[in-house]
Scaffold this active site. Structure first.
Site, short mmCIF file in Angstrom:
data_model
loop_
_atom_site.label_atom_id
_atom_site.label_comp_id
_atom_site.label_asym_id
_atom_site.label_seq_id
_atom_site.Cartn_x
_atom_site.Cartn_y
_atom_site.Cartn_z
NE ARG A 18 -3.80 0.69 1.92
CZ ARG A 18 -5.01 0.58 2.37
NH1 ARG A 18 -5.34 1.55 3.29
NH2 ARG A 18 -6.17 0.08 2.00
CG HIS B 296 -8.54 -0.04 -2.88
ND1 HIS B 296 -7.70 -1.27 -2.31
CD2 HIS B 296 -9.03 0.37 -1.55
CE1 HIS B 296 -7.93 -1.28 -0.96
NE2 HIS B 296 -8.65 -0.53 -0.48
CD GLN C 176 -12.91 -1.86 -0.60
OE1 GLN C 176 -11.89 -2.07 0.66
NE2 GLN C 176 -14.14 -2.61 -0.36
CG ASP D 125 -13.49 6.11 -0.94
OD1 ASP D 125 -13.57 5.84 0.40
OD2 ASP D 125 -12.66 6.41 -1.66
CB CYS E 14 -13.99 0.80 0.18
SG CYS E 14 -13.57 2.67 0.23
NE ARG F 283 -10.56 -5.41 0.98
CZ ARG F 283 -9.51 -4.22 1.33
NH1 ARG F 283 -10.07 -3.51 2.05
NH2 ARG F 283 -8.44 -4.35 0.59
N1 NVA Z 1 -9.97 6.89 -1.41
C1 NVA Z 1 -9.55 6.31 -0.10
C2 NVA Z 1 -9.84 5.08 0.14
C3 NVA Z 1 -9.51 4.43 1.50
C4 NVA Z 1 -9.96 2.75 1.60
C5 NVA Z 1 -8.31 6.81 0.35
O1 NVA Z 1 -7.03 6.23 -0.56
O2 NVA Z 1 -8.02 7.13 1.42
N1 CP Z 2 -11.00 -0.21 2.63
C1 CP Z 2 -9.71 -0.20 3.06
O1 CP Z 2 -8.99 -0.31 2.22
O2 CP Z 2 -9.79 0.16 4.36
P1 CP Z 2 -8.47 0.22 5.24
O3 CP Z 2 -7.86 1.71 4.71
O4 CP Z 2 -8.49 0.31 6.55
O5 CP Z 2 -7.40 -0.67 4.68
#
Ligand code: NVA
Ligand code: CP
Length: 312
Positions: free
Chosen positions: A100, A127, A130, A224, A265, A293
Protein backbone atom coordinates in the site's frame (compact mmCIF):
# COMPACT_ATOMS: atom_id res chain seq x y z
CA UNK A 1 -0.05 -13.16 -14.54
CA UNK A 2 2.62 -12.88 -11.82
CA UNK A 3 1.20 -9.87 -9.95
CA UNK A 4 -2.02 -8.01 -9.22
CA UNK A 5 -0.72 -4.47 -9.76
CA UNK A 6 -3.79 -2.84 -11.34
CA UNK A 7 -7.50 -3.68 -11.56
CA UNK A 8 -7.26 -3.42 -15.37
CA UNK A 9 -4.89 -6.40 -15.47
CA UNK A 10 -7.62 -8.82 -14.34
CA UNK A 11 -9.64 -10.75 -16.88
CA UNK A 12 -13.27 -11.60 -16.22
CA UNK A 13 -12.23 -15.26 -15.85
CA UNK A 14 -9.70 -14.24 -13.17
CA UNK A 15 -12.36 -12.31 -11.28
CA UNK A 16 -14.84 -15.20 -11.46
CA UNK A 17 -12.18 -17.66 -10.27
CA UNK A 18 -11.15 -15.39 -7.38
CA UNK A 19 -14.77 -14.82 -6.33
CA UNK A 20 -15.61 -18.54 -6.45
CA UNK A 21 -12.59 -19.37 -4.30
CA UNK A 22 -13.25 -16.46 -1.94
CA UNK A 23 -16.82 -17.69 -1.44
CA UNK A 24 -15.36 -21.03 -0.35
CA UNK A 25 -12.94 -19.27 2.00
CA UNK A 26 -15.92 -17.39 3.46
CA UNK A 27 -17.67 -20.58 4.54
CA UNK A 28 -14.52 -22.55 5.29
CA UNK A 29 -11.61 -20.20 6.09
CA UNK A 30 -9.07 -22.98 6.73
CA UNK A 31 -9.87 -25.14 3.66
CA UNK A 32 -6.36 -24.52 2.21
CA UNK A 33 -4.49 -24.23 5.47
CA UNK A 34 -1.26 -25.61 4.00
CA UNK A 35 -1.15 -23.53 0.79
CA UNK A 36 1.51 -21.21 2.27
CA UNK A 37 2.91 -23.60 4.88
CA UNK A 38 6.47 -22.65 5.89
CA UNK A 39 6.25 -19.51 3.76
CA UNK A 40 6.11 -15.82 4.59
CA UNK A 41 4.26 -12.92 2.96
CA UNK A 42 5.56 -9.36 3.33
CA UNK A 43 3.03 -6.58 3.76
CA UNK A 44 4.59 -3.16 3.12
CA UNK A 45 2.53 -0.03 3.82
CA UNK A 46 3.39 3.67 3.68
CA UNK A 47 -0.24 4.67 4.36
CA UNK A 48 -2.62 3.83 7.23
CA UNK A 49 -4.84 0.77 7.04
CA UNK A 50 -7.33 -1.06 9.22
CA UNK A 51 -9.08 -3.48 6.86
CA UNK A 52 -6.41 -4.19 4.26
CA UNK A 53 -3.80 -4.91 6.90
CA UNK A 54 -6.11 -7.11 8.99
CA UNK A 55 -7.42 -8.87 5.89
CA UNK A 56 -3.93 -9.47 4.51
CA UNK A 57 -2.45 -10.76 7.77
CA UNK A 58 -5.40 -13.05 8.49
CA UNK A 59 -5.52 -14.26 4.88
CA UNK A 60 -1.87 -15.32 5.08
CA UNK A 61 -2.44 -17.00 8.46
CA UNK A 62 -5.47 -18.91 7.10
CA UNK A 63 -3.27 -20.21 4.26
CA UNK A 64 -0.77 -21.48 6.80
CA UNK A 65 1.84 -18.78 6.17
CA UNK A 66 3.43 -16.08 8.31
CA UNK A 67 2.77 -12.41 7.55
CA UNK A 68 5.60 -9.92 8.07
CA UNK A 69 4.33 -6.35 8.39
CA UNK A 70 6.75 -3.65 7.22
CA UNK A 71 5.95 0.01 7.93
CA UNK A 72 7.18 2.43 5.27
CA UNK A 73 9.42 4.40 7.59
CA UNK A 74 11.12 1.26 8.93
CA UNK A 75 12.63 0.22 5.59
CA UNK A 76 15.86 1.59 4.09
CA UNK A 77 13.75 2.66 1.10
CA UNK A 78 12.97 5.80 3.13
CA UNK A 79 16.73 6.51 3.28
CA UNK A 80 17.32 6.15 -0.43
CA UNK A 81 17.59 2.41 -1.09
CA UNK A 82 16.07 1.85 -4.51
CA UNK A 83 12.73 0.20 -5.14
CA UNK A 84 14.36 -2.37 -7.40
CA UNK A 85 16.94 -3.38 -4.76
CA UNK A 86 14.17 -3.59 -2.14
CA UNK A 87 12.08 -5.77 -4.46
CA UNK A 88 14.97 -8.17 -5.03
CA UNK A 89 15.75 -8.46 -1.32
CA UNK A 90 12.11 -9.05 -0.29
CA UNK A 91 11.88 -11.71 -3.03
CA UNK A 92 14.62 -13.64 -1.23
CA UNK A 93 12.63 -13.82 2.00
CA UNK A 94 8.94 -13.90 1.12
CA UNK A 95 6.60 -15.78 -1.22
CA UNK A 96 4.50 -12.71 -1.99
CA UNK A 97 4.42 -8.97 -1.29
CA UNK A 98 1.33 -6.87 -0.56
CA UNK A 99 1.95 -3.12 -0.96
CA UNK A 100 0.00 0.00 0.00
CA UNK A 101 1.57 3.28 -1.05
CA UNK A 102 1.04 6.57 -2.88
CA UNK A 103 2.35 6.32 -6.46
CA UNK A 104 1.06 3.54 -8.72
CA UNK A 105 4.43 3.68 -10.51
CA UNK A 106 6.16 2.50 -7.29
CA UNK A 107 3.92 -0.58 -7.15
CA UNK A 108 4.50 -1.22 -10.85
CA UNK A 109 8.27 -0.96 -10.27
CA UNK A 110 8.14 -3.37 -7.32
CA UNK A 111 6.25 -5.82 -9.51
CA UNK A 112 8.78 -5.47 -12.32
CA UNK A 113 11.78 -6.20 -10.07
CA UNK A 114 10.32 -8.73 -7.61
CA UNK A 115 10.45 -12.37 -8.59
CA UNK A 116 7.47 -13.07 -6.29
CA UNK A 117 3.82 -12.00 -6.78
CA UNK A 118 3.16 -8.37 -5.83
CA UNK A 119 -0.39 -7.31 -4.86
CA UNK A 120 -1.62 -3.72 -4.91
CA UNK A 121 -3.20 -2.98 -1.52
CA UNK A 122 -4.18 0.58 -2.61
CA UNK A 123 -2.45 3.41 -4.41
CA UNK A 124 -3.52 6.99 -5.15
CA UNK A 125 -5.16 5.76 -8.36
CA UNK A 126 -6.38 2.19 -7.79
CA UNK A 127 -7.64 -0.33 -5.20
CA UNK A 128 -8.06 -3.72 -6.93
CA UNK A 129 -8.53 -5.97 -3.89
CA UNK A 130 -11.32 -3.72 -2.57
CA UNK A 131 -13.26 -4.15 -5.81
CA UNK A 132 -13.01 -7.93 -5.52
CA UNK A 133 -14.59 -7.77 -2.05
CA UNK A 134 -17.24 -5.43 -3.39
CA UNK A 135 -18.16 -7.73 -6.28
CA UNK A 136 -18.35 -10.78 -4.05
CA UNK A 137 -20.74 -8.88 -1.79
CA UNK A 138 -22.78 -7.83 -4.83
CA UNK A 139 -22.87 -11.41 -6.06
CA UNK A 140 -24.12 -12.62 -2.67
CA UNK A 141 -26.95 -10.08 -2.72
CA UNK A 142 -28.00 -10.14 -6.40
CA UNK A 143 -26.63 -13.44 -7.71
CA UNK A 144 -24.29 -13.99 -10.67
CA UNK A 145 -26.50 -12.35 -13.29
CA UNK A 146 -26.45 -8.60 -12.77
CA UNK A 147 -27.57 -7.68 -16.28
CA UNK A 148 -30.09 -4.84 -16.25
CA UNK A 149 -28.77 -3.55 -12.92
CA UNK A 150 -27.19 -0.14 -12.48
CA UNK A 151 -24.25 0.40 -10.13
CA UNK A 152 -23.69 4.00 -9.09
CA UNK A 153 -20.61 5.45 -7.45
CA UNK A 154 -21.22 8.92 -6.01
CA UNK A 155 -18.57 11.30 -4.65
CA UNK A 156 -14.88 11.97 -5.19
CA UNK A 157 -13.34 10.94 -8.51
CA UNK A 158 -10.54 9.10 -6.69
CA UNK A 159 -8.88 5.67 -6.65
CA UNK A 160 -12.22 4.02 -5.80
CA UNK A 161 -14.02 5.74 -8.68
CA UNK A 162 -11.27 4.56 -11.07
CA UNK A 163 -11.38 1.01 -9.73
CA UNK A 164 -15.18 0.95 -10.00
CA UNK A 165 -15.10 2.02 -13.65
CA UNK A 166 -12.43 -0.56 -14.45
CA UNK A 167 -14.05 -3.47 -12.64
CA UNK A 168 -17.46 -2.53 -14.08
CA UNK A 169 -15.88 -2.63 -17.53
CA UNK A 170 -14.30 -6.04 -16.90
CA UNK A 171 -17.61 -7.44 -15.60
CA UNK A 172 -19.64 -6.03 -18.51
CA UNK A 173 -21.77 -4.04 -16.07
CA UNK A 174 -23.64 -0.73 -16.17
CA UNK A 175 -21.63 1.63 -13.96
CA UNK A 176 -22.41 5.30 -13.41
CA UNK A 177 -19.83 7.47 -11.66
CA UNK A 178 -21.15 10.84 -10.45
CA UNK A 179 -18.58 13.38 -9.27
CA UNK A 180 -18.18 17.15 -9.42
CA UNK A 181 -16.68 18.33 -12.71
CA UNK A 182 -13.09 19.56 -12.91
CA UNK A 183 -10.60 18.91 -10.11
CA UNK A 184 -12.55 16.17 -8.34
CA UNK A 185 -13.59 14.23 -11.45
CA UNK A 186 -11.92 10.87 -12.23
CA UNK A 187 -8.64 10.98 -14.18
CA UNK A 188 -9.10 10.97 -17.95
CA UNK A 189 -6.53 8.19 -18.35
CA UNK A 190 -8.48 5.93 -15.97
CA UNK A 191 -11.75 6.68 -17.78
CA UNK A 192 -10.17 5.97 -21.16
CA UNK A 193 -8.58 2.74 -20.02
CA UNK A 194 -11.92 1.54 -18.59
CA UNK A 195 -13.72 2.54 -21.80
CA UNK A 196 -11.21 0.50 -23.83
CA UNK A 197 -12.07 -2.58 -21.77
CA UNK A 198 -15.80 -1.78 -21.97
CA UNK A 199 -15.64 -1.68 -25.76
CA UNK A 200 -14.69 -5.37 -25.67
CA UNK A 201 -17.00 -6.55 -22.88
CA UNK A 202 -20.13 -4.55 -23.73
CA UNK A 203 -20.11 -2.74 -20.37
CA UNK A 204 -21.97 0.58 -20.19
CA UNK A 205 -19.93 3.27 -18.41
CA UNK A 206 -21.24 6.75 -17.66
CA UNK A 207 -19.25 9.56 -16.02
CA UNK A 208 -21.70 12.29 -14.98
CA UNK A 209 -22.10 15.25 -12.63
CA UNK A 210 -25.74 14.93 -11.46
CA UNK A 211 -25.98 12.66 -8.39
CA UNK A 212 -29.81 12.54 -8.35
CA UNK A 213 -30.05 11.35 -11.93
CA UNK A 214 -27.13 8.95 -11.36
CA UNK A 215 -28.81 7.05 -8.50
CA UNK A 216 -32.25 6.84 -10.13
CA UNK A 217 -33.32 3.15 -10.09
CA UNK A 218 -29.76 2.07 -9.12
CA UNK A 219 -29.25 -1.33 -7.49
CA UNK A 220 -26.07 -0.20 -5.73
CA UNK A 221 -25.09 3.19 -4.37
CA UNK A 222 -21.41 3.29 -3.48
CA UNK A 223 -19.41 6.08 -1.92
CA UNK A 224 -16.01 6.75 -0.37
CA UNK A 225 -14.38 9.35 1.85
CA UNK A 226 -14.08 12.85 0.43
CA UNK A 227 -10.53 13.37 1.76
CA UNK A 228 -8.33 10.45 0.73
CA UNK A 229 -4.97 9.58 2.25
CA UNK A 230 -2.45 11.93 0.68
CA UNK A 231 -4.97 14.67 -0.19
CA UNK A 232 -3.48 17.98 0.99
CA UNK A 233 -5.27 19.56 3.98
CA UNK A 234 -5.18 22.86 2.10
CA UNK A 235 -7.94 21.65 -0.28
CA UNK A 236 -10.30 20.37 2.46
CA UNK A 237 -12.81 23.23 2.64
CA UNK A 238 -12.94 23.75 -1.14
CA UNK A 239 -13.29 20.02 -1.74
CA UNK A 240 -15.97 19.40 0.89
CA UNK A 241 -17.99 22.29 -0.51
CA UNK A 242 -17.78 20.92 -4.06
CA UNK A 243 -18.75 17.44 -2.87
CA UNK A 244 -21.64 18.46 -0.57
CA UNK A 245 -24.35 17.76 -3.22
CA UNK A 246 -22.95 14.21 -3.59
CA UNK A 247 -23.62 13.14 0.01
CA UNK A 248 -25.53 9.86 0.22
CA UNK A 249 -28.64 10.81 2.17
CA UNK A 250 -31.89 9.00 2.89
CA UNK A 251 -33.47 11.26 0.31
CA UNK A 252 -30.91 10.19 -2.33
CA UNK A 253 -31.45 6.51 -1.45
CA UNK A 254 -35.23 6.97 -1.91
CA UNK A 255 -34.61 7.44 -5.67
CA UNK A 256 -32.97 4.01 -6.04
CA UNK A 257 -34.45 0.61 -6.91
CA UNK A 258 -36.59 -0.94 -4.17
CA UNK A 259 -34.05 -3.73 -3.57
CA UNK A 260 -31.03 -1.40 -3.65
CA UNK A 261 -28.04 -1.66 -1.31
CA UNK A 262 -25.60 0.88 0.06
CA UNK A 263 -21.86 0.15 -0.11
CA UNK A 264 -18.73 1.91 1.19
CA UNK A 265 -15.15 0.67 1.24
CA UNK A 266 -14.66 2.33 4.68
CA UNK A 267 -13.41 4.18 6.65
CA UNK A 268 -16.61 6.29 6.65
CA UNK A 269 -17.26 9.83 7.81
CA UNK A 270 -20.89 10.01 8.91
CA UNK A 271 -22.28 13.47 8.20
CA UNK A 272 -19.89 14.01 5.29
CA UNK A 273 -20.14 11.55 2.37
CA UNK A 274 -22.93 9.50 4.00
CA UNK A 275 -25.70 10.03 6.52
CA UNK A 276 -25.60 7.79 9.59
CA UNK A 277 -29.15 6.61 8.85
CA UNK A 278 -27.95 5.22 5.51
CA UNK A 279 -24.70 3.52 6.50
CA UNK A 280 -26.24 2.16 9.70
CA UNK A 281 -29.59 1.43 8.00
CA UNK A 282 -31.16 -1.72 6.57
CA UNK A 283 -29.82 -1.26 3.01
CA UNK A 284 -26.19 -1.06 4.13
CA UNK A 285 -23.92 -4.06 3.44
CA UNK A 286 -20.68 -2.42 4.58
CA UNK A 287 -19.78 -5.01 7.24
CA UNK A 288 -20.14 -7.89 4.80
CA UNK A 289 -17.95 -5.94 2.35
CA UNK A 290 -15.31 -5.46 5.05
CA UNK A 291 -15.48 -9.18 5.91
CA UNK A 292 -14.85 -10.07 2.27
CA UNK A 293 -11.57 -8.14 2.25
CA UNK A 294 -10.05 -11.20 3.91
CA UNK A 295 -11.78 -13.84 1.80
CA UNK A 296 -10.84 -12.15 -1.49
CA UNK A 297 -7.23 -11.34 -0.56
CA UNK A 298 -6.92 -14.96 0.60
CA UNK A 299 -8.21 -16.09 -2.81
CA UNK A 300 -5.91 -13.74 -4.76
CA UNK A 301 -2.88 -14.93 -2.79
CA UNK A 302 -3.90 -18.56 -3.23
CA UNK A 303 -4.20 -18.29 -7.02
CA UNK A 304 -1.28 -15.92 -7.66
CA UNK A 305 1.20 -18.06 -5.74
CA UNK A 306 0.01 -21.07 -7.76
CA UNK A 307 0.29 -19.11 -11.03
CA UNK A 308 -3.39 -19.60 -11.83
CA UNK A 309 -4.42 -16.11 -12.93
CA UNK A 310 -4.15 -15.39 -16.65
CA UNK A 311 -4.61 -11.60 -16.82
CA UNK A 312 -6.07 -9.98 -19.89
N1 NVA B 1 -10.01 6.82 -1.26
C1 NVA B 1 -9.60 6.35 0.04
C2 NVA B 1 -9.86 4.88 0.14
C3 NVA B 1 -9.54 4.29 1.48
C4 NVA B 1 -9.80 2.81 1.51
C5 NVA B 1 -8.13 6.67 0.25
O1 NVA B 1 -7.34 6.48 -0.68
O2 NVA B 1 -7.76 7.13 1.33
N1 CP C 1 -11.18 -0.21 2.60
C1 CP C 1 -9.88 -0.16 2.99
O1 CP C 1 -8.95 -0.31 2.20
O2 CP C 1 -9.71 0.05 4.33
P1 CP C 1 -8.33 0.35 5.06
O3 CP C 1 -7.84 1.70 4.56
O4 CP C 1 -8.67 0.37 6.52
O5 CP C 1 -7.35 -0.73 4.72
Amino acid sequence: MKDLLRTEHLSREDVELILDTAAQFASKPMRSKDALANQTVAIYMTKSSTRTRLASETAVAHLGGTPIFLRGEDLQIGRGETISDTAKVISGFASALIVRTFAQSDVDELGAHATIPVLNGLTDTDHPTQLLADWLTIREVFGNDVSGRKFTYVGDGNNMAHAWLTMGAIMGAHVVVATPSGKWAPDETAIQSARNIASKTGAKLEVVTDPLDAVKDASVVYTDVWMSMGDPEAVRSEKLKALAPFAVTKDLMSKTASDSIFMHCLPAHRGEEVEAEVIDGSKSVVWREAFHRRTTIQAVLYHLVRGELTGN
